[in-house]
Design a protein around this motif. Structure first.
Motif, mmCIF file in Angstrom:
data_model
loop_
_atom_site.group_PDB
_atom_site.id
_atom_site.type_symbol
_atom_site.label_atom_id
_atom_site.label_comp_id
_atom_site.label_asym_id
_atom_site.label_seq_id
_atom_site.Cartn_x
_atom_site.Cartn_y
_atom_site.Cartn_z
ATOM 1 N N LYS A 124 0.043 12.145 1.273
ATOM 2 C CA LYS A 124 -0.529 13.073 0.291
ATOM 3 C C LYS A 124 -1.321 14.133 1.039
ATOM 4 C CE LYS A 124 -1.046 10.642 -4.131
ATOM 5 N NZ LYS A 124 -2.013 10.089 -5.121
ATOM 6 N N ASP A 125 -1.361 15.344 0.451
ATOM 7 C CA ASP A 125 -2.189 16.386 1.039
ATOM 8 C C ASP A 125 -3.620 16.267 0.527
ATOM 9 O OD1 ASP A 125 -2.205 17.448 -1.519
ATOM 10 O OD2 ASP A 125 -0.998 19.214 -1.023
ATOM 11 N N ASP A 126 -4.475 17.179 0.948
ATOM 12 C CA ASP A 126 -5.889 17.106 0.572
ATOM 13 C C ASP A 126 -6.100 17.267 -0.924
ATOM 14 O OD1 ASP A 126 -6.990 16.620 3.085
ATOM 15 O OD2 ASP A 126 -6.977 18.741 3.617
ATOM 16 N N TYR B 264 0.848 -1.194 0.000
ATOM 17 C CA TYR B 264 0.000 0.000 0.000
ATOM 18 C C TYR B 264 0.879 1.238 0.000
ATOM 19 C CZ TYR B 264 -3.944 -2.936 1.592
ATOM 20 O OH TYR B 264 -4.919 -3.895 1.706
ATOM 21 N N ASP B 265 0.518 2.228 -0.812
ATOM 22 C CA ASP B 265 1.087 3.559 -0.623
ATOM 23 C C ASP B 265 0.393 4.174 0.598
ATOM 24 O OD1 ASP B 265 2.820 3.466 -2.831
ATOM 25 O OD2 ASP B 265 1.186 3.995 -4.188
ATOM 26 N N ALA B 266 1.112 5.007 1.343
ATOM 27 C CA ALA B 266 0.614 5.475 2.635
ATOM 28 C C ALA B 266 -0.755 6.134 2.543
ATOM 29 C CB ALA B 266 1.628 6.448 3.251
ATOM 30 N N TRP B 267 -1.013 6.883 1.491
ATOM 31 C CA TRP B 267 -2.294 7.573 1.372
ATOM 32 C C TRP B 267 -3.440 6.588 1.154
ATOM 33 C CZ3 TRP B 267 2.012 8.664 -1.652
ATOM 34 C CH2 TRP B 267 2.072 8.044 -2.902
ATOM 35 N N GLU B 268 -3.132 5.376 0.716
ATOM 36 C CA GLU B 268 -4.183 4.373 0.528
ATOM 37 C C GLU B 268 -4.692 3.819 1.856
ATOM 38 O OE1 GLU B 268 -3.110 2.442 -3.801
ATOM 39 O OE2 GLU B 268 -1.988 1.701 -2.057
ATOM 40 N N VAL B 269 -3.924 4.002 2.921
ATOM 41 C CA VAL B 269 -4.381 3.564 4.250
ATOM 42 C C VAL B 269 -4.695 4.755 5.147
ATOM 43 C CG1 VAL B 269 -3.166 1.361 4.140
ATOM 44 C CG2 VAL B 269 -2.011 3.345 5.131
ATOM 45 N N GLY B 270 -4.846 5.954 4.562
ATOM 46 C CA GLY B 270 -5.361 7.086 5.322
ATOM 47 C C GLY B 270 -4.362 8.121 5.784
ATOM 48 N N ILE B 271 -3.085 8.038 5.364
ATOM 49 C CA ILE B 271 -2.081 9.032 5.783
ATOM 50 C C ILE B 271 -2.248 10.292 4.933
ATOM 51 C CG2 ILE B 271 0.369 9.534 6.053
ATOM 52 C CD1 ILE B 271 -0.446 7.397 7.935
ATOM 53 N N ILE B 272 -2.910 11.276 5.490
ATOM 54 C CA ILE B 272 -3.139 12.559 4.818
ATOM 55 C C ILE B 272 -2.406 13.651 5.597
ATOM 56 C CG2 ILE B 272 -4.856 14.185 3.942
ATOM 57 C CD1 ILE B 272 -4.944 11.408 2.648
ATOM 58 N N THR B 273 -1.705 14.532 4.888
ATOM 59 C CA THR B 273 -0.861 15.547 5.523
ATOM 60 C C THR B 273 -1.276 16.948 5.109
ATOM 61 O OG1 THR B 273 0.805 15.754 3.755
ATOM 62 C CG2 THR B 273 1.020 13.870 5.244
ATOM 63 N N ASP B 274 -0.603 17.917 5.744
ATOM 64 C CA ASP B 274 -0.738 19.291 5.259
ATOM 65 C C ASP B 274 0.145 19.443 4.017
ATOM 66 O OD1 ASP B 274 1.898 19.590 6.129
ATOM 67 O OD2 ASP B 274 1.336 20.617 7.979
ATOM 68 N N SER B 275 0.272 20.659 3.527
ATOM 69 C CA SER B 275 0.993 20.882 2.261
ATOM 70 C C SER B 275 2.372 21.482 2.466
ATOM 71 C CB SER B 275 0.157 21.786 1.349
ATOM 72 O OG SER B 275 -1.098 21.196 1.082
ATOM 73 N N THR B 276 3.002 21.208 3.615
ATOM 74 C CA THR B 276 4.358 21.683 3.871
ATOM 75 C C THR B 276 5.334 20.693 3.248
ATOM 76 O OG1 THR B 276 3.585 22.585 5.983
ATOM 77 C CG2 THR B 276 5.975 22.483 5.628
ATOM 78 N N GLY C 22 8.385 18.676 2.087
ATOM 79 C CA GLY C 22 9.690 18.474 2.705
ATOM 80 C C GLY C 22 9.630 18.253 4.202
ATOM 81 N N ASP C 23 8.563 18.714 4.842
ATOM 82 C CA ASP C 23 8.431 18.557 6.299
ATOM 83 C C ASP C 23 6.956 18.594 6.675
ATOM 84 O OD1 ASP C 23 9.195 18.242 8.924
ATOM 85 O OD2 ASP C 23 9.586 20.367 9.264
ATOM 86 N N ALA C 24 6.166 17.762 6.022
ATOM 87 C CA ALA C 24 4.716 17.781 6.209
ATOM 88 C C ALA C 24 4.331 17.149 7.538
ATOM 89 C CB ALA C 24 4.030 17.054 5.059
ATOM 90 N N HIS C 25 3.165 17.540 8.042
ATOM 91 C CA HIS C 25 2.624 16.979 9.278
ATOM 92 C C HIS C 25 1.351 16.210 8.966
ATOM 93 C CE1 HIS C 25 5.245 20.187 10.788
ATOM 94 N NE2 HIS C 25 5.314 19.495 11.909
ATOM 95 N N ILE C 26 1.198 15.051 9.597
ATOM 96 C CA ILE C 26 -0.006 14.256 9.413
ATOM 97 C C ILE C 26 -1.186 14.967 10.073
ATOM 98 C CG2 ILE C 26 -1.118 12.044 9.908
ATOM 99 C CD1 ILE C 26 1.603 10.741 9.838
ATOM 100 N N LEU C 27 -2.299 15.079 9.361
ATOM 101 C CA LEU C 27 -3.477 15.756 9.891
ATOM 102 C C LEU C 27 -4.121 14.927 11.002
ATOM 103 C CD1 LEU C 27 -5.161 16.989 6.568
ATOM 104 C CD2 LEU C 27 -3.558 18.215 8.054
#
Length: 636
Positions: free
Chosen positions: A353-355, A305-317, A319-324
């Motif tokens: 991935k971001d939103d 699975y790619d991370a976004w396929e299991v629900g890992i969604i981040t902000d749009s920073t 290089g140093d994004a944070h998980i929402l």
């Protein structure tokens, strides 16, 4: 008494269940007589803390019949539920039954005895089926306890219940095809022999793939596109394991996509943070497909699975994004409804991935953060981080060859160790586990039999000093106010200047008119930096290079003993302390030394605290360690 009460509660629930499932064919009057009667008897038994259904009745009760001992069990009347004398006496008025009668079945009028008999027969079948399951539990509670502790049934249950975990493997653990094979068999062994159920295996890119991709991006800006080394690393693994065409095609497609992107960078002469995040993501995305394919080959059901396929969604920073925060619910929902618990989910670490659907990276410790985020969201039993050392060590083994693993550290201690240079989980990566109080175990993929280090909420409290670490190549500033003694605003002016120029401070010690602090090598501070010019308007500033921070993770409640030992060592080794600071976390004491002295200081302190005298290890030792620090060792 407890086993009897448990039986009654189970029977109560059973009676109510059967009333709903088999009762519709009966009139309300007959439902009451057939189902509510035993329910009320048992409810009253529990309320009075007595068993109105005598022990002699229980065997017949398990088969669906409750009678007095003198009743004929083969009679037609006995097919109905008949309470014992005490029960009739307590409830006879409610049901219109003569509580003094020896035989009360004739006093219970039933409109349709044939229908009643048929329904009771169904009831008995259901009761017998469930009773067979519950008998073992009841019997187990009556058995003698194994080893004087727990019933055998409880021990067997613990043995059969699998520990649900996430397992994270870094690049060094997945360096090449041989290491991929080793880790795949390690996972299989943990499942079969260690009673683990990996809900997710988080993988970093193979070996130095991330650095290679960053280098390929720089080369593309210079007009050169070459992914030959990347292709070779991954294709060797594909050829070695003779993967099916589907896996080979997936990996080849990702490598081709990566090369196409680099050609775009070469043509456009642009590599934005957004593009860079997408570029480095190919390493993890290829890695999980190879790992999942190898697990399937050796008999472990797995899916990548790619991370976004299991629900890992981040902000749009980028290089140093944070998980929402909303990702936790998304992760939990996907694992509960879409990820088969009997199939190992092999998930990309470090990326999300971001939103808007754009790929992001999580910065330092990103793969560890993926593991803890999934473990926390799914409320797992343990989060495992597999590295190339036997857990967290008492010091850097490159400096101290005799460094040994630490069995337990608290989250707070691990955060301080990581901040001051130890190769542990990044503090940000530990936050999801801290929030849910899920233990994190650091283990060695090269030595999987070692128990590793468990990071947990509570402080272990068995060592005076837990570990020694350091941060090298730091800069130090001594700032002394030129204003009158007692003038307010000095500290505010200093910190405002640091905020203005976005400078982050590591260690600080202050008084009313002076501040000493350090900045790490990432802070681009030079003697002619505008920050220093602004500070010199209100203070004398001394700029020092080539300093190091030595940090002890210690029991601060016994700080006098710690400091006495430290200064005794420094005195013997003629090491000068330029600054001392105790963190607000109350688990660390830091010293600023010259960089040239740092390794000698660590070696000697480690020898004193961990090798020479066991009294330093015991938190219960009452041996006083009184020694004053010589005045010439502490800089004014």
């Amino acid at each position: 008494a407890k086993s009897q009460e448990k039986f009654l509660k189970q029977y109560l629930l059973l009676s109510m269940t059967n009333m709903l499932s088999t009762g519709p064919s009966l009139t309300l009057k007959n439902k009451i007589k057939l189902f509510y009667f035993p329910v009320l008897i048992i409810a009253l038994s529990l309320q009075e803390s007595k068993c109105f259904i005598l022990p002699a009745h229980q065997q017949s009760l398990r088969s669906g019949v409750a009678v007095q001992p003198h009743h004929d069990l083969h009679s037609k009347e006995a097919k109905a539920f008949i309470p014992c004398y005490k029960c009739r006496k307590s409830l006879g008025v409610l049901f219109g039954v003569n509580s003094t009668a020896d035989s009360d079945i004739s006093n219970i009028s039933v409109d349709d005895k044939g229908k009643l008999h048929e329904t009771v027969s169904e009831y008995r079948k259901g009761l017998s089926q469930i009773s067979r399951n519950s008998d073992d539990d009841i019997r187990g509670n009556r058995d003698e306890k194994v080893n004087g502790s727990q019933p055998q049934s409880s021990l067997d249950a613990k043995k059969t219940r699998k520990k649900r975990v996430t397992m994270k493997f870094g690049g060094s653990s997945l360096a090449n095809a041989d290491r991929i094979d080793h880790v795949a068999h390690l996972i299989k062994n943990q499942i079969e022999n260690e009673n683990l159920q990996p809900r997710a295996v988080i993988c970093s890119a193979m070996g130095k793939t991330t650095n290679a991709l960053l280098g390929a991006g720089d080369s593309a800006l210079d007009g050169l596109v070459d992914v030959g080394a990347l292709r070779k690393l991954h294709e060797v693994a594909i050829d070695k394991f003779d993967f099916p065409k589907e896996t080979r095609d997936e990996v080849t497609a990702l490598l081709n996509e990566c090369e196409d992107m680099l050609n775009g960078v070469r043509l456009l002469q642009e590599l934005s943070p957004k593009s860079l995040d997408q570029l480095v993501s190919y390493g993890e995305r290829i890695s999980v497909r190879i790992m999942a394919a190898r697990l399937n080959q050796i008999g472990v059901a797995a899916k990548s699975y790619d991370a976004w396929e299991v629900g890992i969604i981040t902000d749009s920073t980028f290089g140093d994004a944070h998980i929402l925060k909303s990702s936790a619910e998304s992760i939990r929902g996907i694992f509960e409804t879409q990820v088969d618990p009997n199939v190992v989910a092999v998930v990309t670490g470090f990326i999300g991935k971001d939103d808007n659907g754009r790929i992001t990276t999580l910065g330092r410790g990103g793969s560890d953060l993926t593991a803890t985020a999934i473990g926390s969201a799914c409320d797992l039993d343990e989060i495992q981080v597999w590295k190339d050392v036997d857990g967290i060590l008492t010091s850097d083994p490159r400096v101290v060859p005799n460094a040994s693993p630490v069995r337990f550290v608290s989250f707070e201690e691990a955060s301080e160790l990581a901040y001051f240079g130890a190769q542990v989980l990044h503090p940000i990566a530990m936050r999801p586990a801290m929030k849910k109080n899920i233990p994190v175990r650091v283990k060695n993929s090269y030595n999987p039999s070692h128990e590793g280090t468990v990071i947990k909420k509570e402080h272990d409290g068995t060592h005076l000093v837990t570990a020694i670490t350091c941060k090298r190549n730091v800069k130090m500033l001594d700032i002394v106010s030129t204003r009158m003694l007692g003038a307010y605003g000095f500290l505010g002016t200093v910190f405002s200047a640091f905020e203005k120029f976005r400078m982050s401070v590591d260690v600080l010690a202050s008084s009313e008119v002076s501040v000493s602090l350090t900045l790490d090598k990432k802070q681009k501070l030079t003697p002619d930096h505008p920050l220093l010019k602004e500070l010199r308007e209100c203070a004398d500033v001394t700029f020092k290079r080539d300093r190091a921070i030595l940090t002890l993770i210690a029991d601060i409640d016994r700080s006098s003993e710690v400091l006495a030992t430290v200064f005794r060592v420094f005195s013997e080794e003629n090491i000068r302390v330029e600054m001392l600071s105790q963190g607000a976390s109350k688990v660390n004491i830091s010293f600023v030394l010259k960089d040239d002295d740092i390794e000698r200081a660590i070696v000697q302190l480690h020898k004193r605290f961990f090798e020479e005298n066991d009294s330093f290890l015991s938190a219960t030792s009452n041996t006083p360690l009184m020694a004053e620090a010589p005045a010439d060792l502490v800089a004014p």
